[in-house]
Design an enzyme around this catalytic site. Structure first.
Site, short mmCIF file in Angstrom:
data_model
loop_
_atom_site.label_atom_id
_atom_site.label_comp_id
_atom_site.label_asym_id
_atom_site.label_seq_id
_atom_site.Cartn_x
_atom_site.Cartn_y
_atom_site.Cartn_z
N LYS A 259 0.68 -1.10 -0.11
CA LYS A 259 0.03 0.04 0.03
C LYS A 259 0.76 1.44 0.20
CE LYS A 259 -3.29 2.51 2.88
NZ LYS A 259 -4.11 2.56 4.07
N ASP A 264 -2.73 9.99 4.17
CA ASP A 264 -4.44 9.72 4.23
C ASP A 264 -5.10 10.43 5.03
OD1 ASP A 264 -6.78 8.36 4.03
OD2 ASP A 264 -5.92 6.65 5.36
N LYS A 271 -10.76 12.39 8.49
CA LYS A 271 -10.44 11.79 9.77
C LYS A 271 -10.17 12.99 10.67
CE LYS A 271 -7.00 8.33 8.36
NZ LYS A 271 -7.69 7.22 8.84
N ASP A 282 1.50 6.00 5.62
CA ASP A 282 0.31 5.19 4.95
C ASP A 282 0.93 4.41 3.93
OD1 ASP A 282 -2.15 3.87 5.60
OD2 ASP A 282 -3.19 5.22 4.55
N ASP A 341 -12.45 6.58 3.59
CA ASP A 341 -11.38 6.47 4.42
C ASP A 341 -10.94 4.90 4.29
OD1 ASP A 341 -9.34 7.09 5.90
OD2 ASP A 341 -10.31 7.17 7.88
N GLU A 343 -9.54 3.39 1.92
CA GLU A 343 -8.97 3.42 0.53
C GLU A 343 -7.96 2.46 0.37
OE1 GLU A 343 -7.88 4.97 3.14
OE2 GLU A 343 -5.85 4.77 2.99
N ARG A 345 -7.81 -0.66 0.86
CA ARG A 345 -8.20 -1.94 0.12
C ARG A 345 -8.53 -1.84 -1.38
NH1 ARG A 345 -12.88 -2.46 4.70
NH2 ARG A 345 -11.14 -1.57 5.77
N1 BES Z 1 -4.44 4.44 6.75
C1 BES Z 1 -5.73 4.16 7.57
C2 BES Z 1 -5.30 2.97 8.90
C3 BES Z 1 -4.50 3.24 9.93
C4 BES Z 1 -5.04 3.98 11.17
C5 BES Z 1 -3.21 3.22 9.65
C6 BES Z 1 -4.14 4.25 12.19
C7 BES Z 1 -2.21 3.62 10.85
C8 BES Z 1 -3.03 3.97 11.95
C9 BES Z 1 -6.79 3.39 7.02
O1 BES Z 1 -6.90 3.81 5.33
C10 BES Z 1 -8.06 3.81 7.17
O2 BES Z 1 -8.43 4.76 7.35
N2 BES Z 1 -9.02 2.78 7.89
C11 BES Z 1 -10.01 3.05 8.47
C12 BES Z 1 -11.24 2.09 8.04
C13 BES Z 1 -12.39 2.36 8.31
C14 BES Z 1 -12.80 3.37 7.73
C15 BES Z 1 -13.24 1.19 8.25
C16 BES Z 1 -9.98 2.96 10.15
O3 BES Z 1 -9.15 1.90 10.41
O4 BES Z 1 -10.28 3.68 10.66
ZN ZN Z 2 -5.15 4.57 4.80
MN MN Z 3 -8.08 5.43 5.21
#
Ligand code: BES
Ligand code: ZN
Ligand code: MN
Length: 497
Positions: A259, A264, A271, A282, A341, A343, A345
């Site tokens: 990735k 992000d 966020k 990220d 968010d 993104e 996947r």
């Molecule tokens: N890049 C984030 C995941 C992340 C969170 C990495 C904290 C490092 C530290 C990912 O893209 C994301 O935002 N995931 C969301 C998914 C949710 C919206 C289902 C998450 O984990 O909040």
């Molecule tokens: Zn992310």
């Molecule tokens: Mn995200």
């Protein structure tokens, strides 16, 4: 990394590093005379008792010795000793040397350390201690670099230790390269710059590399990667790296997918501001793939490997994805974007498909994918998912490589959480089992091949200083990917669950 077959007292170095477990700490008494009795005193008073990472630094006063300082470091209880401890102890000792402004160190690798895989781990550990995070500091910053590190072995171990130490040094250097990239903020590592940096790493290692821009992604129909990239003024990229050693059989072909979100924000599903700066890392999965490929090539690993790194910046610009938008993936599957968010996947789905187009027979993806994995496993352990036989193998390898990971299930029933009313899938399964539903989304794009997914959202960044790892980027996954590439040819893995 020098490998010396001499008496430790004759080594041309500033600091000799010796180690001992709690049970064997008295054996260090042999160094006491050299230190003018200081070591015996420290042992008697329990100032040094061999506890894990405990260190005792003292001058060497006897004239018969070349090094001017001795560091003793504790290995903890003998029964808890592992390769990973050896690696961490080496890092911890070399970090102490750096702090004390000692430039040249030599680690005495006798006893339990006297095997090539241990020598490799020590070389990795010493090299990891060279990482410096201060690349943008200008004033009041004392950068102190280790000038050289060495491993001292027995005469009869020297021949086997030399290639092992080189292996460890190469792997350690590529880990540090990944950490350097992870540390770059979003403004200095835009998608196009990240793609260039990866191309430089690949070309530097004699690998062929290909960078696709917007038009190239459109030709491939990568609607998910393009969709995520749309909200940013910085257009997305897809980097492909190929390692095709002539000596390797045509199969297996290991596909590594990482990735590469350079920042992000969450997009329109933005966020909260707290700790959003962390989202510069990220792209840690993408950096791990690029750097692992550099090491795989440098070590002349006899396996074909293709690396695919989808890169985008997830921003809420005027052309950004809206929640509810439907995207068509390169594989043909359609996805309703419930949450912009989620993104990672999306871009990985297109990249996993592409790795198969390039001939991958085995897939490993690595991604800072979900906050949910940190809820499940904390910041110590990487989430491990995939086809069962491959999961078991990667688990063994990762343990030796010092990347802690643990399997989580992919039971069918969770898939209900990804059902869309209007498309094939939605891109987010909600809070319960969030790391699992993310992995199940990826599984839809793996074509039934042997596949492993590593969720490094909790492990890519250390929140606090540890003796063996300063806070900041950890380089997690690089060592595991390198070792998987070395081993995958010999594995017999079923493709279906
Ligand atoms: N890049 C984030 C995941 C992340 C969170 C990495 C904290 C490092 C530290 C990912 O893209 C994301 O935002 N995931 C969301 C998914 C949710 C919206 C289902 C998450 O984990 O909040
Ligand atoms: Zn992310
Ligand atoms: Mn995200």
């Amino acid at each position: 990394m020098n490998v010396l077959a001499c008496r430790p007292g004759d080594a041309d170095t500033d600091l000799v590093i010796v180690s001992a477990s709690e049970e064997q700490v008295s054996e260090l008494g042999q160094w006491s005379a050299a230190t003018g009795g200081e070591l015996d005193r420290a042992l008697a008073s329990k100032e040094f008792s061999g506890k894990l990472f405990e260190t005792f630094l003292t001058p060497i006063v006897a004239d018969a010795y070349r090094p001017r300082r001795l560091a003793a470091i504790g290995l903890g209880p003998q029964k808890a000793f592992t390769i990973d401890r050896a690696r961490r102890v080496a890092t911890a000792a070399a970090l102490i040397a750096r702090q004390s402004k000692i430039g040249r160190v030599a680690f005495v690798a006798d006893g339990a350390f006297d095997a090539p895989y241990m020598i490799q781990a020590i070389a990795e550990g010493l090299t990891l201690a060279e990482f410096d995070a201060g690349q943008y500091k200008t004033a009041n910053y004392e950068r102190f670099a280790l000038q050289s590190s060495a491993i001292i072995v027995k005469e009869e171990s020297h021949q086997a230790a030399v290639p092992a130490a080189r292996r460890g040094q190469v792997i350690g250097e590529y880990c540090n390269m990944a950490r350097q990239l992870d540390n770059e903020p979003g403004n200095t590592l835009t998608p196009s710059i990240f793609a260039e940096r990866i191309a430089d790493i690949a070309r530097g290692g004699g690998l062929s590399v290909d960078v696709l821009d917007w038009a190239g992604l459109e030709r491939l129909g990568m609607g998910m990667l393009l969709g995520v990239g749309r909200g940013s003024a910085e257009p997305p990229r897809l980097v492909t790296i190929r390692y095709e050693p002539q000596s390797a059989p045509p199969a297996p072909v290991l596909g590594l997918v990482g990735k590469g979100i350079t920042f992000d924000t969450g997009g329109i599903s933005i966020k909260p501001h707290l700790d959003m700066d962390r989202m510069k890392d990220d792209m840690a999965g993408g950096a791990a793939v690029a750097c692992a490929m550099g090491a795989i090539a440098a070590l002349e690993t006899p396996t074909r490997v293709v690396g695919v790194i989808p890169i985008a910046e997830n921003m809420p610009g005027g052309r950004a994805l809206r929640p509810g938008d439907v995207l068509k993936s390169a594989s043909g599957k359609t996805v309703e974007v419930i949450n912009t968010d989620s993104e990672g996947r999306l871009i990985l789905g297109d990249a996993l498909w592409y790795a198969q187009q390039l001939g991958a027979t085995h897939l490993v993806d690595i991604a800072t994918l979900t906050g949910a994995i940190t809820v499940a496993l904390g910041k110590i352990t990487t989430g491990l998912f995939g086809t069962p036989a491959f999961v078991d193998r990667v688990r063994e390898v990762a343990e030796r490589a010092g990347d802690r990971c643990w399997p989580l299930p992919l039971f069918e029933e969770y898939k209900d959480q990804l059902r869309s009313d209007i498309a094939d899938l939605i891109n987010t399964g909600g809070r319960p089992g969030g790391a699992i539903t993310a992995a199940l989304f990826l599984q839809e794009f793996t074509g039934g091949l042997p596949w492993v997914h590593l969720d490094i959202a909790g492990t890519a960044w250390a929140e606090e200083n540890k003796p063996f790892m300063p806070k900041g980027p950890t380089g997690v996954g690089v060592r595991t990917l390198v070792e998987v590439a070395g081993a995958v040819g010999g594995w017999n893995l079923e493709s279906k669950n």
